[in-house]
Motif scaffolding. Structure first.
Motif, PDB file in Angstrom:
ATOM      1  N   PRO A   1      32.391  54.898  48.614  1.00  0.00           N
ATOM      2  CA  PRO A   1      32.792  55.736  47.810  1.00  0.00           C
ATOM      3  C   PRO A   1      32.207  55.382  46.264  1.00  0.00           C
ATOM      4  N   GLY A   2      31.837  56.616  45.736  1.00  0.00           N
ATOM      5  CA  GLY A   2      31.175  56.370  44.395  1.00  0.00           C
ATOM      6  C   GLY A   2      31.973  55.937  43.043  1.00  0.00           C
ATOM      7  N   ASP A   3      33.418  56.054  43.357  1.00  0.00           N
ATOM      8  CA  ASP A   3      34.239  55.740  42.215  1.00  0.00           C
ATOM      9  C   ASP A   3      34.175  54.225  41.984  1.00  0.00           C
ATOM     10  N   GLN A   4      34.421  53.791  40.881  1.00  0.00           N
ATOM     11  CA  GLN A   4      34.147  52.460  40.028  1.00  0.00           C
ATOM     12  C   GLN A   4      35.369  51.940  39.349  1.00  0.00           C
ATOM     13  N   PRO A   5      36.162  50.934  39.871  1.00  0.00           N
ATOM     14  CA  PRO A   5      37.383  50.751  39.005  1.00  0.00           C
ATOM     15  C   PRO A   5      37.086  50.206  37.448  1.00  0.00           C
ATOM     16  N   ARG A   6      37.937  50.823  36.401  1.00  0.00           N
ATOM     17  CA  ARG A   6      37.684  50.139  35.318  1.00  0.00           C
ATOM     18  C   ARG A   6      38.809  49.083  35.163  1.00  0.00           C
ATOM     19  N   ILE A   7      37.923  47.826  34.516  1.00  0.00           N
ATOM     20  CA  ILE A   7      38.865  46.603  34.618  1.00  0.00           C
ATOM     21  C   ILE A   7      38.730  45.783  33.152  1.00  0.00           C
ATOM     22  N   ALA A   8      39.874  45.322  32.747  1.00  0.00           N
ATOM     23  CA  ALA A   8      39.780  44.675  31.488  1.00  0.00           C
ATOM     24  C   ALA A   8      40.709  43.501  31.710  1.00  0.00           C
ATOM     25  N   LEU A   9      40.274  42.411  30.822  1.00  0.00           N
ATOM     26  CA  LEU A   9      40.977  40.989  30.635  1.00  0.00           C
ATOM     27  C   LEU A   9      41.536  40.938  29.341  1.00  0.00           C
ATOM     28  N   ASP A  10      42.505  40.256  29.243  1.00  0.00           N
ATOM     29  CA  ASP A  10      43.149  39.807  28.021  1.00  0.00           C
ATOM     30  C   ASP A  10      43.419  38.310  27.876  1.00  0.00           C
ATOM     31  N   VAL A  11      42.741  37.475  27.158  1.00  0.00           N
ATOM     32  CA  VAL A  11      43.031  35.962  27.353  1.00  0.00           C
ATOM     33  C   VAL A  11      43.433  35.486  25.849  1.00  0.00           C
TER      34      VAL A  11
ATOM     35  N   LYS B   1      45.707  31.721  25.475  1.00  0.00           N
ATOM     36  CA  LYS B   1      47.137  32.050  24.985  1.00  0.00           C
ATOM     37  C   LYS B   1      48.067  32.894  26.158  1.00  0.00           C
ATOM     38  N   ARG B   2      47.051  33.854  26.852  1.00  0.00           N
ATOM     39  CA  ARG B   2      47.604  34.380  27.963  1.00  0.00           C
ATOM     40  C   ARG B   2      46.468  34.778  28.943  1.00  0.00           C
ATOM     41  N   LEU B   3      46.689  35.344  29.945  1.00  0.00           N
ATOM     42  CA  LEU B   3      45.677  35.869  31.111  1.00  0.00           C
ATOM     43  C   LEU B   3      46.397  37.090  31.572  1.00  0.00           C
ATOM     44  N   ARG B   4      45.888  38.273  31.203  1.00  0.00           N
ATOM     45  CA  ARG B   4      46.457  39.421  31.718  1.00  0.00           C
ATOM     46  C   ARG B   4      45.131  40.398  32.130  1.00  0.00           C
TER      47      ARG B   4
ATOM     48  N   GLY C   1      43.045  39.963  22.694  1.00  0.00           N
ATOM     49  CA  GLY C   1      43.061  41.404  22.885  1.00  0.00           C
ATOM     50  C   GLY C   1      42.257  41.845  24.126  1.00  0.00           C
ATOM     51  N   SER C   2      42.653  43.012  24.623  1.00  0.00           N
ATOM     52  CA  SER C   2      41.912  43.462  26.015  1.00  0.00           C
ATOM     53  C   SER C   2      40.562  43.440  25.702  1.00  0.00           C
ATOM     54  N   GLN C   3      39.654  43.158  26.695  1.00  0.00           N
ATOM     55  CA  GLN C   3      38.514  43.363  26.586  1.00  0.00           C
ATOM     56  C   GLN C   3      37.829  43.992  28.015  1.00  0.00           C
ATOM     57  N   PRO C   4      37.173  44.848  27.914  1.00  0.00           N
ATOM     58  CA  PRO C   4      36.711  45.893  28.948  1.00  0.00           C
ATOM     59  C   PRO C   4      35.569  44.934  29.917  1.00  0.00           C
ATOM     60  N   LEU C   5      35.567  44.832  31.013  1.00  0.00           N
ATOM     61  CA  LEU C   5      34.405  44.325  31.638  1.00  0.00           C
ATOM     62  C   LEU C   5      33.697  45.208  32.827  1.00  0.00           C
ATOM     63  N   GLN C   6      32.517  44.994  32.984  1.00  0.00           N
ATOM     64  CA  GLN C   6      31.717  45.821  33.653  1.00  0.00           C
ATOM     65  C   GLN C   6      31.951  45.358  35.331  1.00  0.00           C
TER      66      GLN C   6
END
Length: 65
Positions: free
Chosen positions: A5-15, A58-61, A18-23
């Motif tokens: 499939p050509g779809d790629q998920p969008r992922i982000a991590l907040d530690v 402080k957190r991991l989301r 603030g939320s930071q987008p990841l490749q």
């Protein structure tokens, strides 16, 4: 022959900063022919610093779309 499939998920991590987008990068493709299924395992990398900074986390989301 088949095409992934050509779809790629969008992922982000907040530690806690603030939320930071990841490749998202494809890590593993698991083919289950008996079930006619295919599993795609994705991952992302966030440089948080040295292990000594883990106590300051402080957190991991995680967020996946």
């Amino acid at each position: 022959d088949f095409q992934l499939p050509g779809d790629q998920p969008r992922i982000a991590l907040d530690v806690g900063q603030g939320s930071q987008p990841l490749q998202a990068r494809l890590h593993t493709v698991s083919i289950r022919p008996d079930d006619l299924q295919l599993d795609l395992i994705w991952g992302g990398l966030l440089n948080f610093g040295p292990p000594s900074k883990l106590g300051a986390m402080k957190r991991l989301r995680a967020h996946v779309e």
